[in-house]
Design a protein around this motif. Structure first.
Motif, PDB file in Angstrom:
ATOM      1  N   ILE A   3       0.932  -1.147   0.112  1.00 45.90           N
ATOM      2  CA  ILE A   3      -0.023   0.216  -0.017  1.00 45.90           C
ATOM      3  C   ILE A   3       0.934   1.069   0.087  1.00 45.90           C
ATOM      4  N   MET A   4       2.129   1.178   0.766  1.00 49.84           N
ATOM      5  CA  MET A   4       3.020   2.501   0.886  1.00 49.84           C
ATOM      6  C   MET A   4       3.712   2.717  -0.624  1.00 49.84           C
ATOM      7  N   SER A   5       4.019   1.584  -1.137  1.00 48.43           N
ATOM      8  CA  SER A   5       4.751   1.839  -2.344  1.00 48.43           C
ATOM      9  C   SER A   5       3.614   2.270  -3.570  1.00 48.43           C
ATOM     10  N   ARG A   6       2.361   1.735  -3.340  1.00 45.14           N
ATOM     11  CA  ARG A   6       1.508   2.249  -4.282  1.00 45.14           C
ATOM     12  C   ARG A   6       0.970   3.774  -4.177  1.00 45.14           C
ATOM     13  N   LEU A   7       0.975   4.119  -2.747  1.00 51.24           N
ATOM     14  CA  LEU A   7       0.808   5.503  -2.603  1.00 51.24           C
ATOM     15  C   LEU A   7       1.932   6.390  -2.758  1.00 51.24           C
ATOM     16  N   LEU A   8       3.101   5.930  -2.945  1.00 51.28           N
ATOM     17  CA  LEU A   8       4.063   6.696  -3.110  1.00 51.28           C
ATOM     18  C   LEU A   8       4.154   7.009  -4.685  1.00 51.28           C
ATOM     19  N   ILE A   9       3.975   5.750  -5.562  1.00 47.33           N
ATOM     20  CA  ILE A   9       3.728   6.119  -6.992  1.00 47.33           C
ATOM     21  C   ILE A   9       2.768   6.964  -7.348  1.00 47.33           C
ATOM     22  N   ILE A  10       1.650   6.850  -6.884  1.00 44.88           N
ATOM     23  CA  ILE A  10       0.373   7.824  -7.083  1.00 44.88           C
ATOM     24  C   ILE A  10       0.908   9.350  -6.794  1.00 44.88           C
ATOM     25  N   VAL A  11       1.608   9.658  -5.693  1.00 48.06           N
ATOM     26  CA  VAL A  11       2.000  10.884  -5.113  1.00 48.06           C
ATOM     27  C   VAL A  11       2.967  11.321  -6.215  1.00 48.06           C
ATOM     28  N   LEU A  13       3.167  10.629  -9.437  1.00 46.46           N
ATOM     29  CA  LEU A  13       2.747  10.802 -10.596  1.00 46.46           C
ATOM     30  C   LEU A  13       1.899  12.063 -10.509  1.00 46.46           C
ATOM     31  N   VAL A  14       1.143  12.458  -9.458  1.00 40.21           N
ATOM     32  CA  VAL A  14       0.577  13.592  -9.358  1.00 40.21           C
ATOM     33  C   VAL A  14       1.532  14.774  -9.526  1.00 40.21           C
ATOM     34  N   ILE A  15       2.593  14.655  -8.704  1.00 39.16           N
ATOM     35  CA  ILE A  15       3.500  15.637  -8.815  1.00 39.16           C
ATOM     36  C   ILE A  15       4.045  16.002 -10.193  1.00 39.16           C
ATOM     37  N   LEU A  16       4.433  14.893 -10.918  1.00 36.21           N
ATOM     38  CA  LEU A  16       4.645  14.903 -12.410  1.00 36.21           C
ATOM     39  C   LEU A  16       3.673  15.632 -13.223  1.00 36.21           C
ATOM     40  N   ALA A  17       2.238  15.183 -12.802  1.00 39.74           N
ATOM     41  CA  ALA A  17       1.246  15.707 -13.686  1.00 39.74           C
ATOM     42  C   ALA A  17       0.939  17.392 -13.469  1.00 39.74           C
ATOM     43  N   VAL A  18       1.321  17.733 -11.975  1.00 41.02           N
ATOM     44  CA  VAL A  18       1.435  19.141 -11.758  1.00 41.02           C
ATOM     45  C   VAL A  18       2.341  19.984 -12.518  1.00 41.02           C
ATOM     46  N   GLY A  19       3.542  19.391 -12.533  1.00 41.33           N
ATOM     47  CA  GLY A  19       4.926  19.802 -13.132  1.00 41.33           C
ATOM     48  C   GLY A  19       4.629  20.126 -14.828  1.00 41.33           C
TER      49      GLY A  19
END
Length: 69
Positions: A3-11, A13-19
């Motif tokens: 769950i932690m690794s999945r959460l870190l991947i999602i975070v 990807l969100v940072i990449l999308a905002v960038g």
């Protein structure tokens, strides 16, 4: 642990999308809201996005609340 690794991947990807979307987000005024402090003097610029940070914090809190509900 998965769950932690999945959460870190999602975070990440969100940072990449905002960038990647930042040029378009700045056109709608995100980052230049009333309450954001910007001091420009000569070759020195000091910027504190207080209102933008609060708005993004509330938005992220609501999204995470809806996901965990």
């Amino acid at each position: 642990m998965a769950i932690m690794s999945r959460l870190l991947i999602i975070v990440g990807l969100v940072i990449l999308a905002v960038g990647l979307l930042w040029p378009w987000l700045s056109r709608i005024g995100l980052g230049r809201l009333p309450g954001d402090i910007m001091i420009e003097r000569g070759n020195f610029t000091f910027y504190v996005p207080i209102t933008t940070g609060l708005l993004l914090s509330v938005l992220l809190s609501v999204i995470l609340w809806l996901v965990n509900r």
